[in-house]
Each structure stands twice: as C-alpha cells, then as structure tokens.
Design an enzyme around this catalytic site. Structure first.
Site, PDB file in Angstrom:
ATOM      1  N   VAL A  29       3.994  -7.271   9.472  1.00 37.42           N
ATOM      2  CA  VAL A  29       4.984  -8.322   9.170  1.00 37.42           C
ATOM      3  C   VAL A  29       5.524  -8.998  10.439  1.00 37.42           C
ATOM      4  O   VAL A  29       6.128 -10.061  10.358  1.00 37.42           O
ATOM      5  CB  VAL A  29       6.182  -7.797   8.330  1.00 37.42           C
ATOM      6  N   ALA A  68       0.836  -1.208   0.000  1.00 36.62           N
ATOM      7  CA  ALA A  68       0.000   0.000   0.000  1.00 36.62           C
ATOM      8  C   ALA A  68       0.869   1.256   0.000  1.00 36.62           C
ATOM      9  O   ALA A  68       0.357   2.367  -0.070  1.00 36.62           O
ATOM     10  CB  ALA A  68      -0.907   0.005   1.222  1.00 36.62           C
ATOM     11  N   ALA A  82       8.571  -1.759   5.256  1.00 32.03           N
ATOM     12  CA  ALA A  82       9.661  -1.300   6.125  1.00 32.03           C
ATOM     13  C   ALA A  82       9.286   0.042   6.720  1.00 32.03           C
ATOM     14  O   ALA A  82       8.430   0.756   6.191  1.00 32.03           O
ATOM     15  CB  ALA A  82      10.962  -1.154   5.326  1.00 32.03           C
ATOM     16  N   TYR A 118      18.843   2.668  10.029  1.00 35.62           N
ATOM     17  CA  TYR A 118      18.064   2.218   8.862  1.00 35.62           C
ATOM     18  C   TYR A 118      18.964   1.465   7.872  1.00 35.62           C
ATOM     19  O   TYR A 118      18.606   0.403   7.366  1.00 35.62           O
ATOM     20  CB  TYR A 118      17.421   3.441   8.191  1.00 35.62           C
ATOM     21  N   ASN A 143      17.639   6.876  -4.887  1.00 36.42           N
ATOM     22  CA  ASN A 143      16.604   7.785  -4.369  1.00 36.42           C
ATOM     23  C   ASN A 143      15.400   7.775  -5.300  1.00 36.42           C
ATOM     24  O   ASN A 143      15.453   8.337  -6.388  1.00 36.42           O
ATOM     25  CB  ASN A 143      17.181   9.195  -4.230  1.00 36.42           C
TER      26      ASN A 143
HETATM   27  N1  NAD Z   1      11.731   5.539  -1.327  1.00 35.61           N
HETATM   28  C1  NAD Z   1      13.032   5.352  -1.517  1.00 35.61           C
HETATM   29  O1  NAD Z   1      13.717   6.221  -2.067  1.00 35.61           O
HETATM   30  C2  NAD Z   1      13.685   4.060  -1.108  1.00 35.61           C
HETATM   31  C3  NAD Z   1      15.071   3.932  -1.315  1.00 35.61           C
HETATM   32  C4  NAD Z   1      15.691   2.750  -0.947  1.00 35.61           C
HETATM   33  C5  NAD Z   1      14.942   1.710  -0.438  1.00 35.61           C
HETATM   34  N2  NAD Z   1      13.598   1.860  -0.233  1.00 35.61           N
HETATM   35  C6  NAD Z   1      12.863   0.715   0.310  1.00 35.61           C
HETATM   36  O2  NAD Z   1      11.713   0.480  -0.483  1.00 35.61           O
HETATM   37  C7  NAD Z   1      10.666  -0.059   0.316  1.00 35.61           C
HETATM   38  C8  NAD Z   1       9.395   0.725   0.106  1.00 35.61           C
HETATM   39  O3  NAD Z   1       9.621   2.080   0.491  1.00 35.61           O
HETATM   40  P1  NAD Z   1       8.612   3.260   0.167  1.00 35.61           P
HETATM   41  O4  NAD Z   1       9.431   4.442  -0.195  1.00 35.61           O
HETATM   42  O5  NAD Z   1       7.558   2.789  -0.742  1.00 35.61           O
HETATM   43  O6  NAD Z   1       8.021   3.538   1.619  1.00 35.61           O
HETATM   44  P2  NAD Z   1       6.505   3.655   2.123  1.00 35.61           P
HETATM   45  O7  NAD Z   1       6.598   4.093   3.543  1.00 35.61           O
HETATM   46  O8  NAD Z   1       5.680   4.447   1.176  1.00 35.61           O
HETATM   47  O9  NAD Z   1       5.995   2.152   2.047  1.00 35.61           O
HETATM   48  C9  NAD Z   1       6.251   1.209   3.043  1.00 35.61           C
HETATM   49  C10 NAD Z   1       4.954   0.459   3.308  1.00 35.61           C
HETATM   50  O10 NAD Z   1       5.229  -0.536   4.311  1.00 35.61           O
HETATM   51  C11 NAD Z   1       4.152  -0.531   5.224  1.00 35.61           C
HETATM   52  N3  NAD Z   1       4.648  -1.018   6.521  1.00 35.61           N
HETATM   53  C12 NAD Z   1       5.459  -0.375   7.408  1.00 35.61           C
HETATM   54  N4  NAD Z   1       5.653  -1.138   8.495  1.00 35.61           N
HETATM   55  C13 NAD Z   1       4.958  -2.294   8.277  1.00 35.61           C
HETATM   56  C14 NAD Z   1       4.749  -3.474   9.057  1.00 35.61           C
HETATM   57  N5  NAD Z   1       5.275  -3.591  10.269  1.00 35.61           N
HETATM   58  N6  NAD Z   1       3.985  -4.458   8.532  1.00 35.61           N
HETATM   59  C15 NAD Z   1       3.406  -4.332   7.311  1.00 35.61           C
HETATM   60  N7  NAD Z   1       3.557  -3.236   6.538  1.00 35.61           N
HETATM   61  C16 NAD Z   1       4.323  -2.218   7.017  1.00 35.61           C
HETATM   62  C17 NAD Z   1       3.674   0.906   5.294  1.00 35.61           C
HETATM   63  O11 NAD Z   1       2.322   0.989   5.750  1.00 35.61           O
HETATM   64  C18 NAD Z   1       3.834   1.352   3.860  1.00 35.61           C
HETATM   65  O12 NAD Z   1       2.632   1.163   3.126  1.00 35.61           O
HETATM   66  C19 NAD Z   1      11.191  -0.040   1.748  1.00 35.61           C
HETATM   67  O13 NAD Z   1      11.665  -1.315   2.074  1.00 35.61           O
HETATM   68  C20 NAD Z   1      12.337   0.937   1.703  1.00 35.61           C
HETATM   69  O14 NAD Z   1      13.304   0.657   2.690  1.00 35.61           O
HETATM   70  C21 NAD Z   1      12.958   3.007  -0.555  1.00 35.61           C
END
Ligand code: NAD
Length: 375
Positions: A61, A11, A82, A186, A215
């Site tokens: 999770v 989501a 995450a 992190y 990013n």
């Molecule tokens: N956005 C970036 O630039 C970026 C860069 C490197 C890595 N990431 C990784 O990509 C992934 C997605 O990131 P994003 O930017 O979409 O973040 P986001 O916060 O939009 O999405 C993370 C989703 O995980 C859900 N979540 C959080 N804790 C949870 C739990 N305990 N159980 C179930 N669901 C849970 C949240 O509700 C959210 O919908 C992450 O693993 C993040 O570390 C993102």
C-alpha cells in the site's frame, strides 16, 4: 451501485473472508496484498485458502504506482491492509505508522488526485481506539471513561478498574460516542486511519464508513503470529501441547466476534448508504473473559488439562475490559447470529487442519526485554 471491489489486505484473515462473501454476492473482486511475511511466512504465491476466483495483485500500500494500477476499474475499496499487533506496535513505532497511517494516506491521496471511479470506501478500524471501555460506578450510577490503571496499582496485582477513590467500577457496553483514549501506537494508527478517511470523504464527497472491529476470531487467522488474535494464539499454544499464557489474572474481558458475523456486518454497511460518514461498532455486545476463552478452547481441543498459565504480570498499555454496544448497527438492521461456542468450535475444527508454530514465548521475551512486561 458499485460492482468491482478492491480489498487491500485481502489475503489476510478478515480480508479473505470478506473476499469470499463479496464473490458470493456477485461482486467482481481484486485483492491487493504484499503477503507480509510475519502473517504469511515466506511465500511467493497467495495462501491456498484465498479463492482463485478473485484477481490477486501482490503489492504494498505504500507503493503509489502499484496501488493506482490496482484501482483501475474499481468502484469500491475495502481497506483492510495493516500491520496488526498491539504489543509489537509499541516498539515498532515507525514501521506501524508508516504502513497503517501512511498506507491510508497513499490510498486517500490517490482517490483525491487521480482519476478513479471509486465512490465507496470501507475502513477497518478497531475497538483498540477506545482504550479502556465504558464503566459504571455502582455507588452513584455515573458513567465513566477512565484512563489506564496506574502501574502502582497493577504492581500490587490489583487488576480491577477503580475510580480515584478506590471504588471498583463495573464494565458496561462501550458505545461509539465514548471518548477515545488510545493506549498503543497501533490504536493511534487506527484512529488516524478512521479520521483521515472521514475527513477526506467529507471534503471530496467520497462515501466513507469506518468499522470498529472488536476481537475477531475464526479460521485463517495466523496461528504462527504471536502478536495478534488471542483465540488464535491460545489455539497455537494448545495444539503444541502448551498452556495458554495469560497476563494479569485472566478476568480481563473483551467482545469476541466470529469472522463470519464480522464480514456479514461489513457488507451490510458497504451496501447501506445510511452509513456514509459514520462509525460503527462491529461487535456482539457480549463480554467474555480471556481466561474463559482459553478454557473453552482447551476443552474443545480435547485438552482440558491445559489450564491457562496465569502470569499475574501486566503488559504496559493493556486495558482491563472493553465490550461493544451494538445498538447503532442493530438499529440500522444488522445483528450477529453465531454463538461463542459455535464460533470457537469452527475455529478448533479448522485449526486441526493446519500447522501452528508456537512463538508466544519469544514474543513474551521481546516484551520483557523492552520493559513492557515486568519479570
Ligand atoms: N483481527 C482482529 O481482531 C482485528 C480487530 C480490529 C481491527 N482489525 C483490522 O482488520 C484488518 C485486517 O486484520 P486481520 O486480522 O485480517 O490481519 P491479517 O494480518 O491477517 O491481514 C492483514 C493483511 O494485510 C496485508 N498487509 C500488511 N501490510 C501490508 C502492506 N504494506 N501492503 C499491502 N498489504 C499489507 C498482510 O499481508 C495481510 O494479508 C486490519 O486493518 C486490522 O487492523 C482486526
């Protein structure tokens, strides 16, 4: 070949775009997400942008039983769930480690000990695990993987990366082989997630690929979460008539990848058996300064007057430059196709349609109160 994919964190920003592309490609998709309030606000239903064509299961999770139920009938997992905030992770040590490392451990434990049909796992890792990017020393051409700049240097507002003799270093693309020097909780969590998955995958013959996202920016990145996503944070500031707040001098650089390119790369890897037990940079290979991102966004929003506010202070643990070397993934056959200007325009068009609560000053005060930014 697998057909039924579970997207944890589906989501969220990246997860929801991943879901859309999976559905377009004919996969059946189930989303598992706890709708973390910091990202989604206080909602009880999935966000409106999440397609109703995917099955949605609300769950954490860390909830072993709920996650096991969600794995029923699944043959591939994309683990995106995450807590995502580098600065916040520096003081919410237990919370970040519990969800990120602990949540991955629960998932892997289920894959190993329960009867599931899962044969493929794609992990969301991050460029943050590198710490500083790779550099070249101009005087002798040596490639270096430096640690963080000393506080004493930053206190003098001398922000560039230097070697131990004071020679300024030039940032070059960071390959997957660069030693990992995590500088935040992190980042350590992401390194753990990557390594746990690869070790368990190798041991138990589960096909695992770790994707180091650089990013990522684009529609649906929370405009009200001040802890993650510099392009989203700047967009929120500009929409609210405020100048983007930038630490150091604004010349620090990153590799900004459009979310559509990112999910295309994820699915390319998911479907490519050659990526088993490998790690890949998901990046563009393009270096852009944070100040430039702020200026482009202000211009595209019709507010070029909102010049960035360069605070000249530094945030503990921040790196100077890191942009990815895309060679490994491009050799496998994938390349990005969206220019920065096109991508940021797409972000701006979307951000005009949504509410944005600007909580940047509150997040800044939190960092100051904890001594992570000096006033
Ligand atoms: N956005 C970036 O630039 C970026 C860069 C490197 C890595 N990431 C990784 O990509 C992934 C997605 O990131 P994003 O930017 O979409 O973040 P986001 O916060 O939009 O999405 C993370 C989703 O995980 C859900 N979540 C959080 N804790 C949870 C739990 N305990 N159980 C179930 N669901 C849970 C949240 O509700 C959210 O919908 C992450 O693993 C993040 O570390 C993102």
């Amino acid at each position: 070949m697998f057909k039924h994919v579970l997207v944890t964190g589906g989501a969220g920003f990246i997860g929801s775009h991943t879901v859309d592309l999976l559905l377009q490609r004919g996969y059946k998709v189930r989303v598992f997400d706890n709708l973390e309030p910091q990202v989604h606000g206080n909602i009880s239903e999935p966000p409106a942008y999440l397609t109703r064509e995917a099955e949605f299961v609300r769950g954490d999770v860390l909830d072993r039983d709920a996650l096991l139920k969600a794995l029923d009938g699944i043959d591939a997992v994309i683990h995106d769930a995450a807590m995502v905030g580098v600065g916040q992770s520096q003081y919410q040590v237990e919370r970040y480690t519990r969800v990120n490392t602990g949540g991955t451990a629960v998932l892997l434990d289920l894959l190993v000990n329960e009867k599931t049909k899962v044969e493929r796992l794609l992990m969301a890792s991050s460029m943050s695990i590198y710490g500083e990017g790779q550099y070249r020393r101009p005087s002798d051409g040596a490639l270096l993987s430096p640690r963080l700049r000393p506080d004493a240097q930053l206190e003098k507002q001398d922000f560039e990366m230097r070697d131990e003799h004071g020679e300024a270093l030039e940032a070059v693309p960071t390959p997957e082989s660069k030693p990992l020097h995590c500088t935040s909780v992190y980042a350590l969590n992401k390194k753990d997630q990557e390594e746990y998955s690869l070790v368990v995958g190798r041991t138990h013959k589960i096909s695992v690929t770790a994707c180091r996202f650089f990013n990522v920016y684009g529609p649906r990145q929370s405009l009200s979460n001040p802890y993650t996503g510099v392009a989203a944070i700047f967009s929120s500031r500009i929409k609210n008539g405020n100048r983007p707040l930038i630490y150091e001098d604004g010349a620090q650089s990153r590799d900004f990848i459009d979310v559509r390119d990112l999910v295309s790369a994820k699915l390319f890897l998911l479907e490519n058996p050659a990526s088993n037990l490998e790690v890949y940079n998901l990046c563009t290979g393009r270096s852009t300064s944070v100040g430039e991102i702020a200026r482009i966004l202000a211009r595209l929003n019709g507010r070029p007057d909102l010049e960035p506010e360069i605070v000249k202070r530094f945030r503990s643990g921040d790196i100077r430059h890191c942009f990815g070397d895309p060679t490994k993934l491009s050799r496998l056959g994938w390349k990005p196709s969206i220019t920065l200007e096109q991508g940021l325009q797409n972000l701006v068009d979307w951000s005009a349609t949504v509410e944005a609560e600007d909580k940047v000053e509150q997040a800044h005060r939190e960092l100051v109160a904890r001594g992570l930014v000096k006033e």
